[in-house]
Design an enzyme around this catalytic site. Sequence first.
Site, PDB file in Angstrom:
ATOM      1  CD  GLU A  60      14.346  71.218  11.547  1.00 26.53           C
ATOM      2  OE1 GLU A  60      14.861  70.190  12.033  1.00 26.53           O
ATOM      3  OE2 GLU A  60      15.012  72.168  11.063  1.00 26.53           O
ATOM      4  CD  GLN A  82      15.354  63.418  14.373  1.00 30.52           C
ATOM      5  OE1 GLN A  82      16.360  63.977  14.804  1.00 30.52           O
ATOM      6  NE2 GLN A  82      15.361  62.612  13.335  1.00 30.52           N
ATOM      7  CG  PHE A  83      13.622  65.927  19.502  1.00 30.79           C
ATOM      8  CD1 PHE A  83      13.327  65.289  20.697  1.00 30.79           C
ATOM      9  CD2 PHE A  83      14.517  65.331  18.631  1.00 30.79           C
ATOM     10  CE1 PHE A  83      13.906  64.069  21.014  1.00 30.79           C
ATOM     11  CE2 PHE A  83      15.106  64.115  18.947  1.00 30.79           C
ATOM     12  CZ  PHE A  83      14.789  63.477  20.142  1.00 30.79           C
ATOM     13  CB  ALA A  84       8.479  70.150  20.361  1.00 35.12           C
ATOM     14  CG  ASP A  85      13.375  70.747  22.084  1.00 37.29           C
ATOM     15  OD1 ASP A  85      12.656  69.733  21.977  1.00 37.29           O
ATOM     16  OD2 ASP A  85      13.748  71.197  23.181  1.00 37.29           O
ATOM     17  CE1 TYR A  86      16.741  69.674  17.960  1.00 34.31           C
ATOM     18  CE2 TYR A  86      16.233  67.785  16.577  1.00 34.31           C
ATOM     19  CZ  TYR A  86      16.969  68.362  17.593  1.00 34.31           C
ATOM     20  OH  TYR A  86      17.922  67.623  18.222  1.00 34.31           O
ATOM     21  CB  ILE A  87       8.824  73.075  15.751  1.00 26.78           C
ATOM     22  CG1 ILE A  87       7.710  73.008  14.706  1.00 26.78           C
ATOM     23  CG2 ILE A  87       8.515  74.081  16.852  1.00 26.78           C
ATOM     24  CD1 ILE A  87       6.394  72.462  15.241  1.00 26.78           C
ATOM     25  N   PRO A  89      12.525  76.832  13.238  1.00 28.50           N
ATOM     26  CG  PRO A  89      14.579  75.874  12.680  1.00 28.50           C
ATOM     27  CD  PRO A  89      13.473  75.785  13.677  1.00 28.50           C
ATOM     28  CG  HIS A 129      17.140  66.662  22.221  1.00 23.54           C
ATOM     29  ND1 HIS A 129      18.343  67.295  22.421  1.00 23.54           N
ATOM     30  CD2 HIS A 129      17.206  66.110  20.985  1.00 23.54           C
ATOM     31  CE1 HIS A 129      19.111  67.126  21.354  1.00 23.54           C
ATOM     32  NE2 HIS A 129      18.458  66.407  20.481  1.00 23.54           N
TER      33      HIS A 129
END
Length: 337
Positions: A60, A82-87, A89, A129
């Site tokens: 990310e 892909q999901f806001a939870d991965y933003i 980094p 997620h």
Amino acid sequence: MPSMNMIQALNSAMDVMLERDPDVLIFGQDVGYFGGVFRCTAGLQKKYGSKRVFDAPISEGGIVGAAVGMGAYGLRPVVEIQFADYIYPAMDQLTSEAARLRYRSGGEFSAPITVRTPCGGGIYGGQTHSQSPEAMFAHVCGLKTVMPSNPYDAKGLLIAAIEDDDPVVFFEPKRIYNGPFDGHHDRPVKPWAGHALGEVPDGYYTVPLGRANVLRPGTAVTVLCYGTMVHVCLAAAAESGIDAEVIDLRTLMPLDLETIEASVRKTGRCVIVHEATRTCGFGAELSAQVQEACFIHLEAPIERVTGWDTPYPLAHEWQYFPGPARVSEALTRVMEF
């Protein structure tokens, strides 16, 4: 106008901009051949080629960092996390680079990038997620933060975001991606029901950033909401019998304070609703802004109805969401003053 759900409307927005502007390109995890985990970019790589719509590694920070460089070079990248939870980094690239590029370069460079990301719950995605981190980005000077509640706005706001010369974080509530939502926590709509939610023009149009929408006029109390909670609040207003004015903020930053203040000065009461956790949620900022601008007009304390201050509960997400019952209780409380 054709009927579209939000996924189709977002896809149409990107299609329009890819055709309209050769500097627009799209990349992220699985957005190319596969068309995205929620199919928002389906068919775009086939139509425009792998040089303009392409997949990126699972990085990310690398995705957003590359987009910042492309934007400074003159392109208009639209990237998907892909999901806001991965933003998270990518936070350093967003807050330290993208948000500050215009200021630190004295206007010589800008970062006209759009970062799309699905947010919120509704698909039993669990803690990694289902997060709603919009308040973190609204806090950062130089970033614009958007969250639509319906397909028409989603397309118009996304086109406006792509055309904007500053970075925009574009949150997409996955709970209303695919179909109509009745607003009730006890009557979930299957996420892949495939139903249309609204009429959306095929071609180019924009919904201006920074302009709220009064969806339901009223005189008794102002309800401020955005994203999925718009549908919850409309249901609560209809069922409570209270003459509530429901305002869809659409853009959190810049915030349409003019519309908010005019409404609260008229009604004298304010209820704020969002899905994210309560402490330091965007509702706290809204409450402060309303109190500062409308103190002498307020006839009751400002109420907030939010998610709980707990890790996201996989098995009990429909109890975690603010539903019409909780919103109606808040409406009733402010009317008692």
